[in-house]
Structures are given as structure tokens and as C-alpha cells.
Enzyme design. Sequence first.
Site, PDB file in Angstrom:
ATOM      1  N   GLU A  86       0.828  -1.214   0.000  1.00 25.83           N
ATOM      2  CA  GLU A  86       0.000   0.000   0.000  1.00 25.83           C
ATOM      3  C   GLU A  86       0.861   1.261   0.000  1.00 25.83           C
ATOM      4  OE1 GLU A  86      -3.278  -0.021   2.776  1.00 25.83           O
ATOM      5  OE2 GLU A  86      -3.484   2.156   2.675  1.00 25.83           O
ATOM      6  N   LYS A 264      -7.584  -0.325  11.290  1.00 26.19           N
ATOM      7  CA  LYS A 264      -6.950  -0.804  10.042  1.00 26.19           C
ATOM      8  C   LYS A 264      -5.730   0.052   9.740  1.00 26.19           C
ATOM      9  CE  LYS A 264      -6.375  -1.240   5.373  1.00 26.19           C
ATOM     10  NZ  LYS A 264      -5.541  -0.406   4.478  1.00 26.19           N
ATOM     11  N   ASP A 280       4.047 -13.783  11.998  1.00 24.99           N
ATOM     12  CA  ASP A 280       2.720 -14.227  11.578  1.00 24.99           C
ATOM     13  C   ASP A 280       1.743 -13.044  11.645  1.00 24.99           C
ATOM     14  OD1 ASP A 280       0.173 -15.339  11.429  1.00 24.99           O
ATOM     15  OD2 ASP A 280       0.694 -17.111  12.592  1.00 24.99           O
TER      16      ASP A 280
HETATM   17  C1  MEV Z   1      -6.042   3.459   4.813  1.00 25.04           C
HETATM   18  O1  MEV Z   1      -5.307   2.307   4.463  1.00 25.04           O
HETATM   19  C2  MEV Z   1      -6.008   3.685   6.307  1.00 25.04           C
HETATM   20  C3  MEV Z   1      -6.935   4.818   6.810  1.00 25.04           C
HETATM   21  O2  MEV Z   1      -8.257   4.571   6.330  1.00 25.04           O
HETATM   22  C4  MEV Z   1      -6.903   4.767   8.318  1.00 25.04           C
HETATM   23  C5  MEV Z   1      -7.922   5.663   8.987  1.00 25.04           C
HETATM   24  O3  MEV Z   1      -8.976   5.927   8.391  1.00 25.04           O
HETATM   25  O4  MEV Z   1      -7.655   6.046  10.141  1.00 25.04           O
HETATM   26  C6  MEV Z   1      -6.504   6.139   6.287  1.00 25.04           C
END
Ligand code: MEV
Length: 430
Positions: A86, A264, A280
Amino acid sequence: MDATPKSSRIAGFHKLDIAGRIDSVARFAQLDAAEKAHLADTGNLPPELADHMIENVVGTLNIPVGIATNLRIDGCDRLVPMATEESSVVAAVCNAARQCYDSGGFTTSMSGMLMIAQVQLTGVSDPQHARLRILEREAEIRELCNACDPVLVRLGGGFRELEVRVIDTIAGPMVIVHLIVDTRDAMGANAVNTMAERLAPHLAQWTGATSRLRILSNLADRRVARARCTWKLADIGGESVRDGMLAAYHFAEADPYRAATHNKGIMNGISAVVLATGNDTRAVEAGAHAYAARKGRYGSLSTWEASADGDLVGVLEMPMAVGLIGGATRVHPTARLALKILGVDTAEQLARVIVAVGLAQNFSAMKALATSGIQKGHMALHAQNIAMMAGATGPEVDLLARVLVAKGSVRMDTAEAELAALRAATAGGT
Ligand code: MEV
């Protein structure tokens, strides 16, 4: 067109060598010679190594490894390798770390290095009574567990604690035995699973129960890594930025839909270091999300506050079951190198670095979201991916990406049209 129906029943596939498997897959999927050659090129992971790591190997998948700079953790500067597909993830950590470097960087700690293995006992008519009968045998259980792994015991690890829970299930009560084990510099899955399997028949015999599952828990809440950091108000752009970031955190804490995305973002940083070091990722991710729901509702893994001086202070606490030995950490040459670049001597140090990276990642995501939005930064790198997908090569990639960003249209159709225009202009000029 081949009229023979395709069959995925390929007898002896696992016994073939890599070339044989590639031939077999090529027949199934009509791969041409170039595609077969692409699969056969395993890059910097020797094919014979890959073939021993998992089953039915036909190739490898290269993921970029980037270095996060500017990190100062517990007074020590570190370069942190991150493996991720990413864009913006590595840059996010570098930016967050730069904005707190002069004020001291990250401070970390660890709750312990204990893993939990569970043994499930069913069919116990007197579960509370059975619970005590098991607890009374702690010394015996300690001996049985430690006998499974004398090397671990020699290194100062081994069985630490016994916990026995009676849980209600839709099938009635179950007795769940927790073996709590210090696995030192190993992630510890093999060590604790072996202990659980060794102990289960004894537990069944002592209680008259049927022993069923014997496996570690990924909710490694006896192995929680913690990071905290202060970002000075002046270094982050003032009160309105801080307050926007705090509002972002409050949103995540109150709403599971937002918390999932907030976490995330944290995992963007965490999983990239976990992967780069051959650990892992799924174990860490499972532990993270279970921990985020430990209060009965899924929430933010991090907390954010304003200090008495008005600075922004962030805290991240989460299970971090990573090791320096076992799994792919010692086997994969790139993982070994990543650990060398990191310069960590223990699994605890590695866990603490990883959680600092997670906090940095969270800071950058919240800051971008609370100010300009993430698309601006994201699009510059995304444009390069689109440019390459449209067929740009060499210096064309940067050139085309800049055109796409300037036009505010980072799309395949625009990229293809602009690449054609760029090439026509170049051809016209020569
Ligand atoms: C994108 O990979 C991660 C974000 O969506 C995290 C967030 O919204 O805090 C930018």
C-alpha cells in the site's frame, strides 16, 4: 479451445518439483512460456527454500520493503523495514516520527512475554469441582509442560501459571484450561501447542472429561506491547489540528464502523513490520481485533488526549506475539536482514518497535483525515501505480503520474490517453 473439462484433481501434484508443478498449472490455466518463466523466477528467495516453507509451491510474490526513518524509540534511533503493497504507509510513519523526533520520540514497554494455550474439556458433570481438581495439580502440570521444552526452560522460559475457567456455551458448561507460558524470543505457537497436546490426556483422565481442542489463543493479552508519545502543539500545526485529531479519536472510540477503519490504519504499520520480519501477520491481526473488542464492544486500539501543556499525547496498547526465532524469521533471508537492520536483540524489543510504528501510523492517518484528507497524499503514489498499469516505463512513470495528479484525474482512461499524448509529443520532438 480445449474441449476437455478442467480438473483440479491433480494426483501427486505435491510430489512434483517446482518446475513440474508450474507445467501442470500452465496446462490448466493456459499459461504461456513468459508467464511460466515469471513464476519460476523466485527473486531473492531461493526456490528450494520456498519449497520447504509451504506446500505445492509454484512461485513467490515480491512485496516492496520500505524503510521508515526518523524513529526514535526509548532513546534509540532505529530504521524500520516495512513490507507493504500500500502506498503512503511508509511515508506516514516517517512523517509522524519526524514530528515527534525532537521532543523525544516514542516510549515503550511490555506487559510480559506470556502466551496462553487452551485445552477444552467437555462432558464434565461437575465443572466447578473439576476446576479445583485441576488447579490442585499445578505442580504436576508445570513439570509436564516444562518437560516438553527443556531448551525453553534453559533459556529462562517455560510454564508460568495455570488458569481454569468454566464457561457457559449453547452445549452446556465447558472447562477451559489455560497454560500460561513464557516463550522468550519465540512467538511460541509450537511450544505452547505441544504442551497443550501433551497435557490434554492427563486433564481428561483427572476429570473424566473429554479433551477436545488444544491450541494457543491469539488473544495474547499477557503479551501486550505499549507505546506512548507526545506531539508538541507547535510541531503538529496548532490547536485546530489537535482538536480535529481528538475528534477523530472520539469518533473511533464511539463507533465500531469508524473504529474498524481507525484500527486498520494502525495495522497498516503493524502488519508491515510483522511481515518484513517473517512473523505471523494473521496471529497479530487476530489478537489486535479481539483486544479491541475486549470491553464488550469493538473500539479504538489507541487513545488520544491533550496534555496539561496542550500537546497531543497518544497511547497504543495491544497484544504483540512476535518472535526472533521460529516461523519464517530465521529461514527467510529478507526477514533475517530486516531484523539486522532493526538491530533488535530480543522479541520484546521487536514487539515494542512494532507498537511504536502502529502509533505513528495512526497519528498520520488521523492528522491527514482531520486536515486535508488522505487522497491528496495518497494520489501522488497511487498515480504512479496507475501510470505503470497504463504501460509507462522508466522516466515516463514519474512524468505521467505528475500529469495525472495535476489534472486531478488519477484514472486508467486518463493515464492511457496522456501516455499516448506524451509518447506522441516525444516522437514528434525527435
Ligand atoms: C487506509 O489504508 C487507512 C486509513 O483509512 C486509516 C484511517 O482511516 O484512520 C486512512
